[in-house]
Scaffold this active site. Structure first.
Site, PDB file in Angstrom:
ATOM      1  N   HIS A  31       0.173  33.966 -47.193  1.00  0.00           N
ATOM      2  CA  HIS A  31      -1.055  34.421 -47.839  1.00  0.00           C
ATOM      3  C   HIS A  31      -2.261  33.858 -47.088  1.00  0.00           C
ATOM      4  CE1 HIS A  31       2.135  34.546 -50.858  1.00  0.00           C
ATOM      5  NE2 HIS A  31       1.421  35.437 -51.517  1.00  0.00           N
ATOM      6  N   HIS A 266      -4.424  39.364 -49.113  1.00  0.00           N
ATOM      7  CA  HIS A 266      -3.847  38.405 -50.060  1.00  0.00           C
ATOM      8  C   HIS A 266      -2.492  37.889 -49.610  1.00  0.00           C
ATOM      9  CE1 HIS A 266      -1.736  36.993 -53.669  1.00  0.00           C
ATOM     10  NE2 HIS A 266      -2.927  36.722 -54.167  1.00  0.00           N
ATOM     11  N   GLU A 421       3.055  24.787 -76.558  1.00  0.00           N
ATOM     12  CA  GLU A 421       4.294  24.245 -75.995  1.00  0.00           C
ATOM     13  C   GLU A 421       4.295  24.263 -74.464  1.00  0.00           C
ATOM     14  OE1 GLU A 421       5.117  25.838 -80.084  1.00  0.00           O
ATOM     15  OE2 GLU A 421       4.236  26.702 -78.260  1.00  0.00           O
ATOM     16  N   HIS A 483      13.904  31.173 -85.510  1.00  0.00           N
ATOM     17  CA  HIS A 483      13.811  29.741 -85.245  1.00  0.00           C
ATOM     18  C   HIS A 483      15.168  29.104 -84.948  1.00  0.00           C
ATOM     19  CE1 HIS A 483       9.791  30.309 -86.644  1.00  0.00           C
ATOM     20  NE2 HIS A 483       9.508  29.017 -86.708  1.00  0.00           N
TER      21      HIS A 483
END
Length: 680
Positions: A31, A266, A421, A483
């Site tokens: 890149h 890029h 999280e 869960h």
């Protein structure tokens, strides 16, 4: 000699552009656009502000630099080479080649001077939040009046992709709440990603977004004006209560006549003809990988770096004279060395758990273990993603971390990460990378999916980060299948370099914590139950640390003959295996019970030990409240597992419904034993 018509900063920037396009072209991969576009930003930061010593990349009070948009790795490789790190021009020529010091994305531990492994976008800026948080907390803990031994900045380069990834929201929101004023991020605002102009899909008002987080925002400025970037960084360093984002408008592939400002700059080489045109446009007449001596001299940071470190050494000597115990503790902590009495602390904790033989949930057993360990190890830094009361990650020794009115840390050692999280996991990686702390953080096991890529990155980087995942199975009960973890433990076991522990009782939990804390080269997962687990009687505990061990022989349930079958189990299902062993004994079937708290650790044992636990020729049955596929690698005859999602119901109802009963284990074992007899 360099073209004297160009200013020194311009030549310094062009050196980065030339090395980037040459290395990518030689590798035929990479890149080039980002390094070419961020070259002046790099000149301003690395040439005028970054406090580092190329001859000692691990100097404790160095500034930290993170290239969050890690695909632009030739930027940091060029900077490390030019400024004097042990990264030669031949290393740059080996860009993206096998076993080189210049891999496709920056990797900590591979390239001297790289602070963290980046590439998965958004995680670099999140690691940087962890680095800056560690600096703030260590400063509170160790600095004393007249003795600031922890006093450095964390700098980040990041791009559009980092800001689009949701983790950047989690981390940057926390950085504002924590008033990380020594965190300075420079945003490469070039408006281009792989798919082209980002305007159709990225319309955020980035300045307002960061202001809403509680950041100081500077810009937009011209990212190709070295003096403007220099001034912005200088202003950012004056902030006393906010992190700073510098919005730098740049042109991707700057200098390339036909590729600048396009997606083609890029992620692919410019091509020989375009490189020729770029050299002409820049006025850079040198051959590939050739840097003039005066440009090297302008970039060389070895003398200034050595002087900065020497000045810090002198300050530390004065600190050590005034506060010898604190100085010794700081050095121990930054070296990642555990206290000399850690082994005895661990033994005492194991013995205490063994003697008490308590019936508690393994999440509670974890907290009991942590009470002992956090009291003895001030480097243990806990936290939870808004589930402290469920994960039980707090202890008497870890008061809540808070920010004081003056912006300093309060000395607390338990972090409320909020419902973040993924951010928590990647911030913990940054904390571990900084040094001085061993971070651990909790959430429900099912949400490990949110954290997973950061867990993988910890394993890739060999960082001591500990994940406390509670509510580890259908045993959590009424919350239902959203869960209830089914596949998560097995899935995490597949991550190379990660140790997953699923302990069956208090002693196994203490051992799991001991191993996780003691392993400086691996992250660990503790998968813990919500429901109570009975203590499993043991004649010895030494072999628990080997990941699997013989928990009960047939003689312990009254059978005086050798085992005919092995029942392997982990966590809450060990009690099922023990109950099944007793029932089988009534029918004259001799079963050995093997508890397997960590398959990862067991798999690393030598062949002789594994053979002693799982003898050849005996049928094996595995029992675990998770997907069955994982266990077949152990040559089992059958698995009592669960290969569907759970249901909403009380835990005892669920275990019975899904076949997790001693009677079903007995029936399964009998079939396996019968099949083995027929084979003979």
């Amino acid at each position: 000699m360099a073209d004297t018509a160009a200013s020194t900063p311009t030549l310094m920037a062009h050196a980065i552009r030339a090395l980037a396009m040459d290395a990518v072209q030689q590798a035929n991969s990479g890149h080039p656009g980002a390094p070419m576009g961020m070259a002046e930003m790099a000149v301003a930061l690395w040439g005028r502000h970054l406090r580092h010593n190329p001859t000692n990349p691990q100097w404790a009070d160095r500034d930290r630099f993170v290239l969050s948009n890690g695909h632009g790795s030739m930027l940091i490789y060029a900077l490390l080479h030019l400024s004097g790190y042990a990264l030669s021009i031949d290393d740059l020529k080996a860009f993206r080649q096998m076993h080189s010091k210049t891999p496709g994305h920056p990797e900590v531990g591979i390239t001297p001077g790289v602070e963290t492994t980046t590439g998965p976008l958004g995680q670099g800026i999140t690691n940087a939040v962890g680095l800056a948080l560690a600096e703030k907390m260590l400063a509170k803990e160790f600095n004393r009046d007249g003795h600031a031994i922890v006093d450095h900045h964390t700098y980040v380069f990041l791009g559009d992709g980092c800001l689009m990834e949701g983790i950047s929201h989690e981390a940057c929101s926390l950085a504002g709440a924590w008033k990380l004023n020594k965190l300075i991020a420079l945003y490469d605002d070039n408006g281009i990603s792989i798919d082209g102009q980002v305007a159709p899909w990225f319309i955020d008002n980035t300045a307002q977004r960061f202001e809403a987080y509680g950041w100081n925002v500077i810009g937009p400025i011209d990212g190709h004006d070295v003096d403007a970037v220099d001034a912005a960084i200088a202003a950012a360093k004056k902030s006393s209560d906010k992190p700073t984002l510098v919005i730098s408008k740049t042109h991707i592939g700057k200098g390339s006549p036909n590729r600048a400002n396009t997606a083609k700059a890029h992620g692919e080489p410019l091509g020989a003809e375009e490189i020729k045109l770029t050299r002409e446009a820049l006025g850079w007449s040198h051959e590939p990988f050739q840097i003039p001596a005066d440009v090297y001299a302008a970039w060389d940071a070895k003398t200034a770096g050595a002087a900065a470190e020497k000045a810090w050494d002198e300050r530390f000597e004065a600190y050590a004279a005034a506060h010898p115990e604190l100085a010794a503790e700081f050095q121990r902590r930054m070296a990642g060395v555990l206290p000399t009495n850690f082994a005895q602390i661990a033994v005492d904790a194991v013995v205490a758990a063994h003697e008490k033989a308590e019936t508690v949930a393994s999440r509670k057993a974890s907290q009991l273990a942590l009470e002992a360990f956090t009291a003895a190890l001030p480097e243990l830094l806990g936290g939870s993603a808004d589930l402290t009361g469920s994960n039980l990650t707090n202890t008497k020794s870890t008061p809540a971390f808070r920010i004081e009115a003056d912006g300093s840390a309060n000395g607390g050692r338990h972090i409320n990460y909020g419902v973040r999280e993924f951010g928590m996991a990647a911030i913990m990686n940054g904390i571990a990378l900084h040094g001085g702390y061993i971070p651990y953080g909790g959430t429900f096991l099912t949400f490990s999916d949110y954290s997973r890529n950061a867990i993988r990155m910890a394993a890739l980087m060999k960082q001591r980060v500990i994940h406390v995942f509670t509510h580890d199975s259908i045993g959590l009960g009424e919350d239902g299948p959203t869960h209830q973890s089914i596949e998560h433990v097995s899935s995490l076991r597949l991550i190379p370099g990660l140790d997953v522990w699923r302990p069956a009782d208090t002693v196994e939990t203490v051992v799991a914590w001991t191993m996780a804390i003691g392993n400086a080269q691996r992250p660990s997962v503790l998968a813990l139950s919500r429901q109570n687990l009975p203590y499993a009687p043991k004649t010895a505990v030494d072999e628990i640390a080997k990941g699997a061990y013989v928990l009960a022989e047939p003689s312990e349930v009254g059978l005086k003959k050798k085992a005919q079958v092995v029942i392997m189990a982990s966590g809450s299902e060990v009690q099922l295996a023990m109950n099944a062993q007793a029932l089988l004994a009534k029918d004259g079937i001799a079963a050995r019970v093997v508890s397997v708290p960590s398959t990862n650790v067991f798999d690393r044992q030598d062949a002789a030990y594994k053979q002693s636990v799982l003898p050849a020729g005996l049928p094996r049955v595995a029992v675990e409240a998770g997907v069955s596929d994982f266990w077949w690698k152990y040559g089992v005859s059958a698995v009592v597992g669960i290969d569907t999602y759970g249901e909403s119901a009380p835990a005892p109802v669920l275990f019975k419904h899904f076949g997790f009963t001693a009677e079903n284990v007995v029936d399964t074992v009998k079939v396996a034993v019968g099949a083995a007899r027929l084979k003979r």
